[in-house]
Design an enzyme around this catalytic site. Sequence first.
Site, PDB file in Angstrom:
ATOM      1  N   ASP A  39      34.967  38.707  56.079  1.00 14.95           N
ATOM      2  CA  ASP A  39      36.158  37.910  56.424  1.00 14.95           C
ATOM      3  C   ASP A  39      35.883  36.865  57.516  1.00 14.95           C
ATOM      4  O   ASP A  39      36.741  36.601  58.369  1.00 14.95           O
ATOM      5  CB  ASP A  39      37.317  38.820  56.877  1.00 14.95           C
ATOM      6  CG  ASP A  39      37.729  39.805  55.788  1.00 14.95           C
ATOM      7  OD1 ASP A  39      37.592  39.454  54.601  1.00 14.95           O
ATOM      8  OD2 ASP A  39      38.160  40.918  56.121  1.00 14.95           O
ATOM      9  N   ASN A  96      37.780  33.788  49.241  1.00 13.60           N
ATOM     10  CA  ASN A  96      38.502  35.063  49.317  1.00 13.60           C
ATOM     11  C   ASN A  96      39.863  34.825  49.951  1.00 13.60           C
ATOM     12  O   ASN A  96      40.044  33.871  50.710  1.00 13.60           O
ATOM     13  CB  ASN A  96      37.694  36.037  50.186  1.00 13.60           C
ATOM     14  CG  ASN A  96      38.364  37.390  50.327  1.00 13.60           C
ATOM     15  OD1 ASN A  96      38.859  37.958  49.347  1.00 13.60           O
ATOM     16  ND2 ASN A  96      38.401  37.919  51.540  1.00 13.60           N
ATOM     17  N   MET A 101      37.696  44.799  46.130  1.00 20.48           N
ATOM     18  CA  MET A 101      37.566  45.702  47.281  1.00 20.48           C
ATOM     19  C   MET A 101      36.133  46.154  47.565  1.00 20.48           C
ATOM     20  O   MET A 101      35.914  47.272  48.027  1.00 20.48           O
ATOM     21  CB  MET A 101      38.480  46.921  47.070  1.00 20.48           C
ATOM     22  CG  MET A 101      39.961  46.563  46.937  1.00 20.48           C
ATOM     23  SD  MET A 101      40.581  45.554  48.298  1.00 20.48           S
ATOM     24  CE  MET A 101      40.724  46.797  49.566  1.00 20.48           C
ATOM     25  N   HIS A 133      42.726  36.761  52.373  1.00 17.00           N
ATOM     26  CA  HIS A 133      42.810  37.897  53.289  1.00 17.00           C
ATOM     27  C   HIS A 133      44.201  37.930  53.922  1.00 17.00           C
ATOM     28  O   HIS A 133      44.696  36.896  54.367  1.00 17.00           O
ATOM     29  CB  HIS A 133      41.737  37.763  54.367  1.00 17.00           C
ATOM     30  CG  HIS A 133      41.736  38.905  55.322  1.00 17.00           C
ATOM     31  ND1 HIS A 133      41.237  40.155  54.984  1.00 17.00           N
ATOM     32  CD2 HIS A 133      42.200  39.011  56.590  1.00 17.00           C
ATOM     33  CE1 HIS A 133      41.393  40.964  56.020  1.00 17.00           C
ATOM     34  NE2 HIS A 133      41.975  40.304  57.000  1.00 17.00           N
ATOM     35  N   ILE A 193      32.218  44.708  49.232  1.00 16.89           N
ATOM     36  CA  ILE A 193      31.549  43.625  49.960  1.00 16.89           C
ATOM     37  C   ILE A 193      30.331  43.196  49.155  1.00 16.89           C
ATOM     38  O   ILE A 193      29.416  44.003  48.903  1.00 16.89           O
ATOM     39  CB  ILE A 193      31.157  44.090  51.368  1.00 16.89           C
ATOM     40  CG1 ILE A 193      32.432  44.441  52.139  1.00 16.89           C
ATOM     41  CG2 ILE A 193      30.372  42.998  52.099  1.00 16.89           C
ATOM     42  CD1 ILE A 193      32.206  45.099  53.468  1.00 16.89           C
TER      43      ILE A 193
HETATM   44  C1  GRF Z   1      45.998  41.105  48.694  1.00 15.71           C
HETATM   45  O1  GRF Z   1      46.776  41.480  49.791  1.00 15.71           O
HETATM   46  C2  GRF Z   1      44.810  40.325  49.177  1.00 15.71           C
HETATM   47  O2  GRF Z   1      45.045  39.580  50.331  1.00 15.71           O
HETATM   48  C3  GRF Z   1      43.827  41.416  49.501  1.00 15.71           C
HETATM   49  O3  GRF Z   1      44.030  42.392  48.504  1.00 15.71           O
HETATM   50  C4  GRF Z   1      45.365  42.298  47.994  1.00 15.71           C
HETATM   51  C5  GRF Z   1      45.244  42.113  46.507  1.00 15.71           C
HETATM   52  O4  GRF Z   1      46.442  42.283  45.829  1.00 15.71           O
HETATM   53  N1  GRF Z   1      42.491  40.883  49.577  1.00 15.71           N
HETATM   54  P1  GRF Z   1      46.522  41.996  44.242  1.00 15.71           P
HETATM   55  O5  GRF Z   1      45.479  42.879  43.576  1.00 15.71           O
HETATM   56  O6  GRF Z   1      46.251  40.547  44.024  1.00 15.71           O
HETATM   57  O7  GRF Z   1      47.908  42.387  43.858  1.00 15.71           O
END
Ligand code: GRF
Length: 210
Positions: free
Chosen positions: A143, A105, A88, A107, A90
């Site tokens: 993204d 990544n 989470m 998304h 950048i």
């Molecule tokens: C997922 O929805 C992914 O697309 C986003 O963050 C979430 C991560 O979930 N980037 P997890 O930590 O893999 O359960």
Amino acid sequence: MSSSFNICVFISGSGSNLAAILNKQTQMGYKVVLVVSNKANATGLNFAKEYNIPTYTFKWDKHDNKIEHLQTIIKQYQINLIVLAGFMRILPARFVAAFKRKIINIHPSLLPKYPGLHTHTKVLHNHDKEHGATVHYVNQELDAGQIITQTRIKVASNISENELSNKILSKEHSLYPYTIGLIAQNRVEWGNDTLYFDHQILTTVIEFNE
Ligand code: GRF
């Protein structure tokens, strides 16, 4: 020197994608050799422990525009691909440039629709008929790097946001290992500035719907 395709997974939270990636590593032909987190207490780190995979945690510093300590670790582990899975933060441009075309990544939207946060809310608010997830290369913009694969679902008119987000997450769990596998097996590869899939120029995205 080993000839395995070594990947490093970056997480910040629950790590359900990490669990799916670990579970399918033999089948898909890659090996997770390091898990990185900007949160020392990320619950997803437990998956790394279960598989006896080394972890590297560090405190995020928004003024550090290179993250040299992390670059050094990644080079030590001879990593072929950095996989962001719910990371989470950048990554700074200079870090991304140091691993050009070596960071991907996932998304939770059909990019280029809905970059950034709250994708499920936006899908419901706009009454979209379909939704999905995208795996893409990471570049300097959020993204916005070259798209590799997508998976899509139909959005039922009465679905709750929670149901929708769970549905997408479970699709991600097959999309991500599949996509990493394509790169590990050189089925997806860069030639100059062009991305190839099975030796053909990738003009659209690879649809994956299992
Ligand atoms: C997922 O929805 C992914 O697309 C986003 O963050 C979430 C991560 O979930 N980037 P997890 O930590 O893999 O359960």
